[in-house]
Design a protein around this motif. Structure first.
Motif, PDB file in Angstrom:
ATOM      1  N   SER A   1     -69.413  -5.072  -1.902  1.00 31.33           N
ATOM      2  CA  SER A   1     -69.967  -5.464  -0.615  1.00 31.33           C
ATOM      3  C   SER A   1     -71.398  -4.978  -0.509  1.00 31.33           C
ATOM      4  CB  SER A   1     -69.117  -4.882   0.527  1.00 31.33           C
ATOM      5  OG  SER A   1     -69.587  -5.312   1.789  1.00 31.33           O
TER       6      SER A   1
ATOM      7  N   THR B   1     -74.385  -9.155   5.928  1.00 30.70           N
ATOM      8  CA  THR B   1     -73.376  -8.564   5.058  1.00 30.70           C
ATOM      9  C   THR B   1     -72.890  -9.566   4.021  1.00 30.70           C
ATOM     10  OG1 THR B   1     -71.617  -9.116   6.633  1.00 30.70           O
ATOM     11  CG2 THR B   1     -72.626  -6.941   6.813  1.00 30.70           C
TER      12      THR B   1
ATOM     13  N   TYR C   1     -69.773  -9.980   0.737  1.00 33.11           N
ATOM     14  CA  TYR C   1     -68.536  -9.480   0.156  1.00 33.11           C
ATOM     15  C   TYR C   1     -68.154 -10.321  -1.049  1.00 33.11           C
ATOM     16  CZ  TYR C   1     -68.024  -7.322   4.777  1.00 33.11           C
ATOM     17  OH  TYR C   1     -68.227  -6.607   5.936  1.00 33.11           O
TER      18      TYR C   1
ATOM     19  N   LYS D   1     -62.818 -10.271   0.923  1.00 38.69           N
ATOM     20  CA  LYS D   1     -63.139 -10.890   2.204  1.00 38.69           C
ATOM     21  C   LYS D   1     -61.915 -10.892   3.112  1.00 38.69           C
ATOM     22  CE  LYS D   1     -66.898 -13.912   0.677  1.00 38.69           C
ATOM     23  NZ  LYS D   1     -67.344 -15.315   0.473  1.00 38.69           N
TER      24      LYS D   1
END
Length: 127
Positions: A49, A58, A60, A65
């Motif tokens: 991440s 952000t 991931y 996720k």
């Protein structure tokens, strides 16, 4: 003087939760993108991440996720990785890393050479 220190690793059962911390000293963490990486025995290090500098975008990897959440606490100069619904494939040494690129990172966040790395914290998932 410039350090990143991970903490919060440990042993949890499958489906359990763990919160990892990445505390920065010697620099202002908010100016850096912070990535979380992990490395399991016999495997290469992989990106987990990332949270971007300034805009807080952000990222991931697909396998985490909906289970993992990255966040930043500016007052504590710390980035967290909340890990829920842990699976047997999640155990590894988890590392945080900081990148100072002014424009931040994009979709290829996990491919960059980061400026600073922590020493890692062990996460074990077992029944």
């Amino acid at each position: 003087q410039v350090q990143l220190v991970e903490s919060g690793g440990g042993l949890v059962q499958p489906g359990g939760s763990l919160r990892l911390s990445c505390a920065a000293s010697g620099f202002t963490l908010d100016y850096y993108a912070i990535g979380w990486f992990r490395q399991a025995p016999g495997k290469e290090r992989e990106g987990v991440s990332c949270i971007n500098n300034f805009d807080g975008t952000t990222y991931y990897r697909d396998s985490v996720k909906g289970r993992f959440t990255i966040s930043r606490d500016k007052a504590k100069n710390t980035v967290y990785l909340q890990m829920n619904s842990l699976k047997p494939e999640d155990p590894a040494v988890y590392y945080c890393a900081a990148d100072h690129r002014p424009a931040g990172l994009g979709a290829g966040w996990y491919k960059y050479e980061y400026d600073y790395w922590g020493q890692g914290t062990q996460v074990t998932v077992s029944s």
